[in-house]
Design a protein around this motif. Structure first.
Motif, PDB file in Angstrom:
ATOM      1  N   GLN A  11       4.698   3.098 -10.907  1.00  7.54           N
ATOM      2  CA  GLN A  11       4.553   4.249 -10.154  1.00  7.54           C
ATOM      3  C   GLN A  11       3.206   5.055 -10.608  1.00  7.54           C
ATOM      4  O   GLN A  11       2.776   4.982 -11.699  1.00  7.54           O
ATOM      5  CB  GLN A  11       5.776   5.293 -10.346  1.00  7.54           C
ATOM      6  CG  GLN A  11       6.926   4.638  -9.715  1.00  7.54           C
ATOM      7  CD  GLN A  11       7.044   4.393  -8.238  1.00  7.54           C
ATOM      8  OE1 GLN A  11       6.654   5.406  -7.473  1.00  7.54           O
ATOM      9  NE2 GLN A  11       7.551   3.341  -7.910  1.00  7.54           N
ATOM     10  N   GLY A  13       2.976   8.612  -9.802  1.00  6.39           N
ATOM     11  CA  GLY A  13       3.134   9.903  -9.967  1.00  6.39           C
ATOM     12  C   GLY A  13       2.897  10.779  -8.681  1.00  6.39           C
ATOM     13  O   GLY A  13       2.666  11.980  -8.755  1.00  6.39           O
ATOM     14  N   PHE A  30       6.807  13.178  -3.788  1.00  2.00           N
ATOM     15  CA  PHE A  30       6.326  13.328  -4.805  1.00  2.00           C
ATOM     16  C   PHE A  30       6.594  14.654  -5.803  1.00  2.00           C
ATOM     17  O   PHE A  30       6.558  14.843  -6.880  1.00  2.00           O
ATOM     18  CB  PHE A  30       5.024  12.847  -5.116  1.00  2.00           C
ATOM     19  CG  PHE A  30       4.045  13.709  -4.329  1.00  2.00           C
ATOM     20  CD1 PHE A  30       3.049  14.662  -5.222  1.00  2.00           C
ATOM     21  CD2 PHE A  30       4.002  14.088  -3.325  1.00  2.00           C
ATOM     22  CE1 PHE A  30       2.157  15.543  -4.835  1.00  2.00           C
ATOM     23  CE2 PHE A  30       3.062  14.934  -2.624  1.00  2.00           C
ATOM     24  CZ  PHE A  30       2.384  15.727  -3.566  1.00  2.00           C
ATOM     25  N   TYR A  35      13.666  13.075  -6.116  1.00  3.76           N
ATOM     26  CA  TYR A  35      13.243  11.715  -5.895  1.00  3.76           C
ATOM     27  C   TYR A  35      12.947  11.004  -7.008  1.00  3.76           C
ATOM     28  O   TYR A  35      13.076   9.700  -7.073  1.00  3.76           O
ATOM     29  CB  TYR A  35      11.800  12.028  -4.899  1.00  3.76           C
ATOM     30  CG  TYR A  35      10.973  10.751  -4.916  1.00  3.76           C
ATOM     31  CD1 TYR A  35      11.338  10.173  -3.538  1.00  3.76           C
ATOM     32  CD2 TYR A  35       9.992  10.477  -5.598  1.00  3.76           C
ATOM     33  CE1 TYR A  35      10.533   8.991  -3.450  1.00  3.76           C
ATOM     34  CE2 TYR A  35       9.415   9.318  -5.423  1.00  3.76           C
ATOM     35  CZ  TYR A  35       9.433   8.566  -4.285  1.00  3.76           C
ATOM     36  OH  TYR A  35       8.914   7.272  -3.709  1.00  3.76           O
ATOM     37  N   TRP A  36      12.351  11.672  -8.001  1.00  3.73           N
ATOM     38  CA  TRP A  36      12.148  10.847  -9.431  1.00  3.73           C
ATOM     39  C   TRP A  36      13.370  10.446 -10.211  1.00  3.73           C
ATOM     40  O   TRP A  36      13.582   9.453 -10.822  1.00  3.73           O
ATOM     41  CB  TRP A  36      10.866  11.643 -10.435  1.00  3.73           C
ATOM     42  CG  TRP A  36       9.685  11.831  -9.665  1.00  3.73           C
ATOM     43  CD1 TRP A  36       9.182  12.969  -9.150  1.00  3.73           C
ATOM     44  CD2 TRP A  36       8.780  10.968  -9.127  1.00  3.73           C
ATOM     45  NE1 TRP A  36       7.953  12.933  -8.305  1.00  3.73           N
ATOM     46  CE2 TRP A  36       7.725  11.210  -8.623  1.00  3.73           C
ATOM     47  CE3 TRP A  36       8.847   9.587  -9.339  1.00  3.73           C
ATOM     48  CZ2 TRP A  36       6.634  10.904  -7.876  1.00  3.73           C
ATOM     49  CZ3 TRP A  36       7.487   8.700  -8.812  1.00  3.73           C
ATOM     50  CH2 TRP A  36       6.596   9.376  -8.219  1.00  3.73           C
ATOM     51  N   ALA A  40      14.533   6.737 -11.354  1.00  4.16           N
ATOM     52  CA  ALA A  40      14.690   6.498 -12.463  1.00  4.16           C
ATOM     53  C   ALA A  40      16.156   5.922 -12.901  1.00  4.16           C
ATOM     54  O   ALA A  40      16.256   4.949 -13.509  1.00  4.16           O
ATOM     55  CB  ALA A  40      14.470   7.571 -13.558  1.00  4.16           C
ATOM     56  N   PHE A  53       4.556   5.405 -15.683  1.00  2.00           N
ATOM     57  CA  PHE A  53       3.464   6.336 -14.584  1.00  2.00           C
ATOM     58  C   PHE A  53       1.911   6.230 -14.988  1.00  2.00           C
ATOM     59  O   PHE A  53       1.876   6.567 -16.059  1.00  2.00           O
ATOM     60  CB  PHE A  53       4.120   7.801 -14.793  1.00  2.00           C
ATOM     61  CG  PHE A  53       5.333   7.979 -14.071  1.00  2.00           C
ATOM     62  CD1 PHE A  53       5.557   8.523 -12.748  1.00  2.00           C
ATOM     63  CD2 PHE A  53       6.564   7.834 -14.779  1.00  2.00           C
ATOM     64  CE1 PHE A  53       6.896   8.746 -12.261  1.00  2.00           C
ATOM     65  CE2 PHE A  53       7.870   8.026 -14.210  1.00  2.00           C
ATOM     66  CZ  PHE A  53       7.728   8.496 -12.945  1.00  2.00           C
ATOM     67  N   PRO A  82       2.671  13.584 -14.944  1.00  2.00           N
ATOM     68  CA  PRO A  82       3.767  12.734 -15.169  1.00  2.00           C
ATOM     69  C   PRO A  82       4.599  13.037 -16.516  1.00  2.00           C
ATOM     70  O   PRO A  82       5.729  12.704 -16.668  1.00  2.00           O
ATOM     71  CB  PRO A  82       3.172  11.349 -15.234  1.00  2.00           C
ATOM     72  CG  PRO A  82       1.933  11.442 -14.642  1.00  2.00           C
ATOM     73  CD  PRO A  82       1.416  12.753 -14.899  1.00  2.00           C
ATOM     74  N   ILE A  85       7.246  15.135 -15.393  1.00  2.00           N
ATOM     75  CA  ILE A  85       8.488  14.554 -14.883  1.00  2.00           C
ATOM     76  C   ILE A  85       9.379  13.655 -16.048  1.00  2.00           C
ATOM     77  O   ILE A  85      10.426  13.627 -15.947  1.00  2.00           O
ATOM     78  CB  ILE A  85       7.684  13.412 -14.034  1.00  2.00           C
ATOM     79  CG1 ILE A  85       7.094  14.235 -12.751  1.00  2.00           C
ATOM     80  CG2 ILE A  85       8.935  12.444 -13.313  1.00  2.00           C
ATOM     81  CD1 ILE A  85       6.141  13.207 -11.732  1.00  2.00           C
ATOM     82  N   LEU A  89      13.282  13.263 -16.524  1.00  2.00           N
ATOM     83  CA  LEU A  89      13.829  11.913 -16.395  1.00  2.00           C
ATOM     84  C   LEU A  89      14.589  11.534 -17.811  1.00  2.00           C
ATOM     85  O   LEU A  89      15.681  10.861 -17.834  1.00  2.00           O
ATOM     86  CB  LEU A  89      12.780  10.903 -16.185  1.00  2.00           C
ATOM     87  CG  LEU A  89      12.158  11.149 -14.925  1.00  2.00           C
ATOM     88  CD1 LEU A  89      11.358  10.040 -14.602  1.00  2.00           C
ATOM     89  CD2 LEU A  89      13.126  11.493 -13.635  1.00  2.00           C
ATOM     90  N   THR A 100       4.093   6.959 -19.870  1.00  3.72           N
ATOM     91  CA  THR A 100       2.862   7.644 -18.873  1.00  3.72           C
ATOM     92  C   THR A 100       1.622   7.459 -19.416  1.00  3.72           C
ATOM     93  O   THR A 100       1.328   7.099 -20.871  1.00  3.72           O
ATOM     94  CB  THR A 100       3.144   8.995 -18.794  1.00  3.72           C
ATOM     95  OG1 THR A 100       2.388   9.469 -17.788  1.00  3.72           O
ATOM     96  CG2 THR A 100       3.245   9.796 -19.938  1.00  3.72           C
ATOM     97  N   ASN A 399       9.092   2.137  -2.965  1.00  2.00           N
ATOM     98  CA  ASN A 399      10.330   2.022  -3.909  1.00  2.00           C
ATOM     99  C   ASN A 399      10.305   0.607  -4.370  1.00  2.00           C
ATOM    100  O   ASN A 399       9.355  -0.168  -4.418  1.00  2.00           O
ATOM    101  CB  ASN A 399      11.796   2.532  -3.100  1.00  2.00           C
ATOM    102  CG  ASN A 399      11.682   1.401  -1.855  1.00  2.00           C
ATOM    103  OD1 ASN A 399      11.567   0.230  -2.104  1.00  2.00           O
ATOM    104  ND2 ASN A 399      12.347   1.882  -1.111  1.00  2.00           N
TER     105      ASN A 399
END
Length: 454
Positions: A11, A13, A30, A35-36, A40, A53, A82, A85, A89, A100, A399
């Motif tokens: 991905q 990011g 995003f 969404y993230w 995950a 990411f 990221p 994020i 996650l 990342t 996706n």
């Protein structure tokens, strides 16, 4: 003997392509944490090794200014951080590796060391650092108000950065330094927490990383960049490397990395080589090929040129479309990987480069067909290149649902992927249960606290 493949999901990011589809412009995307988290959790349920990411501060520029089409078509104009994020996650997954990119060009080693050590704690050892000098260097230099550094100098800086980061991770804290003793009122033994004394060509330190070690001590180390300096950096430090090219070039790059790793005393299998692969699955090869053609037709040559400029700083549309890239244009200081792949005695014309970038971008040709056909192609690629697995690119809407639902089960049926992930840390996913820390053959091991640090 058949390899057990490592599978990572790619991905960036940033915003996915669904905004281009009428009626889907406002879908959660995003900037929506859910969404993230959903993505995950899907990755973890599918049993893949890690979610990756990509990241960059850069953007496409020409003659010292942004290319307007890059904003129009969103070429790296929606990225969010990221690492932020990943911290979220980590709380919503238990086994999934979280990787990342952080650039050695713009981030200080002490900052990077503390960020990844924090993430290693929060994820309980599931974090990895993708070491890059950064893409779209001209845009990044404008953003930070710095001169553009020569390509090979960026890799010298990266080497110095990683060395100092390893000294912080491996050398500041001895394994039993942290005591947390209410009896002696000792948080940590000062005799077992050490200053790092480093004088390199780009970075210096006489300090201590004040964050105690996490489960991996050093995050699992990745690298992306197939130029000669990039391969040398990977062979010296990386535990996994991302590569994207056609089969013959991939085989040459992987053989070079394995040979260099062996020369560095690490062994030929010290670096997992992962192919950045695009999987377009349908009920038949013809149906998948038709979908791919439709995707190509939706991309103009101008858009392809903007994407190429992002990676290289070269404006292909200003060149003679029916001749190869001239030597004068190919000699710049931006990213080399996507310049060098189109040079040599059989160099394609600029028009052919544009068509290739329009069709496949920085990736090699996609795997197309039914699940069985796609896995046949993927197996053949592994056998032809000696790669260790795939970094799977997103589907057109961003996706990985078709890959999870149709391709992974076929890979699992053939025994190509793990039934369950090894161990609890990302390094164990790659190298087996108990391999939580850098091996003694890694150069970072020389910086451990019982050694002299200079």
């Amino acid at each position: 003997m058949q390899k057990t493949l490592t599978i990572g999901m790619f991905q960036s990011g940033g915003v996915r392509g669904s905004w281009k589809i009428p009626g889907r412009e406002s879908e959660p995307n995003f900037t929506d944490l859910d969404y993230w988290i959903t993505l995950a959790r899907k990755c973890e349920a599918a049993g893949v090794d890690f979610l990756f990411f990509a990241d960059s501060y850069g953007y496409p520029t020409m003659d010292g200014a942004v290319i307007p089409g890059a904003i129009t078509h969103n070429v790296n104009f929606t990225n969010i951080d990221p690492q932020v994020i990943l911290s979220a996650l980590a709380a919503h997954t238990e086994k999934l590796g979280l990787v990342t990119t952080v650039s050695t060009q713009v981030e200080q080693p002490a900052v990077v060391a503390r960020q990844y050590r924090t993430l290693d704690h929060l994820s309980k050892g599931r974090v990895g650092w993708n070491i890059v000098t950064g893409s779209a260097q001209a845009g990044s230099a404008l953003l930070f108000g710095e001169p553009l550094m020569a390509h090979d100098d960026r890799y010298r800086k990266a080497d110095d950065h990683v060395e100092l980061s390893l000294k912080f991770w491996e050398g500041c804290w001895e394994p039993d330094a942290l005591q947390r003793s209410s009896i002696t009122q000792t948080w940590a033994d000062p005799n077992k927490v050490h200053e790092i004394h480093h004088r390199g060509p780009f970075f210096a330190s006489d300090g201590i990383l004040p964050t105690p070690p996490g489960p991996q001590v050093t995050p699992t180390l990745f690298q992306a960049g197939a130029s000669a300096p990039g391969r040398a950096l990977a062979a010296k430090y990386a535990e996994a490397v991302f590569l994207a090219a056609e089969s013959k070039a991939l085989a040459e790059q992987i053989a070079d990395i394995r040979g260099l790793a062996e020369e560095n005393g690490r062994g030929r299998d010290a670096v997992k080589c992962l192919i950045a692969g695009t999987f377009r699955v349908a009920d038949s090869y013809d149906a998948a090929a038709a979908q791919h053609r439709a995707q190509i037709e939706a991309i103009s040559l101008d858009q392809a040129a903007t994407h190429y400029a992002y990676y290289t700083g070269i404006d292909l549309m200003s060149l003679d479309l029916d001749r190869p890239i001239p030597e004068s244009a190919a000699a710049g200081d931006n990213g080399r990987t996507n310049i060098e792949r189109f040079l040599g005695p059989d160099a394609p014309t600029v028009r052919q480069i544009l068509e290739e970038f329009r069709a496949n971008g920085v990736m090699g040709k996609p795997f197309l067909g039914s699940p069985e056909e796609i896995v046949d192609q993927a197996q053949a690629m592994i056998e032809a290149t000696d790669a260790d697995g795939f970094l799977v690119q997103p589907e057109p809407d961003g996706n990985h649902d078709q890959f999870f639902a149709r391709v992974l089960p076929e890979m699992r049926r053939r025994g190509l992927i793990k039934d369950e992930l090894a161990g609890n840390t990302l390094r164990e996913h790659f190298f087996g249960v108990g391999c939580t820390q850098l091996p003694d053959t890694h150069p970072g091991a020389a910086f451990r606290a019982h050694n002299v640090l200079v």
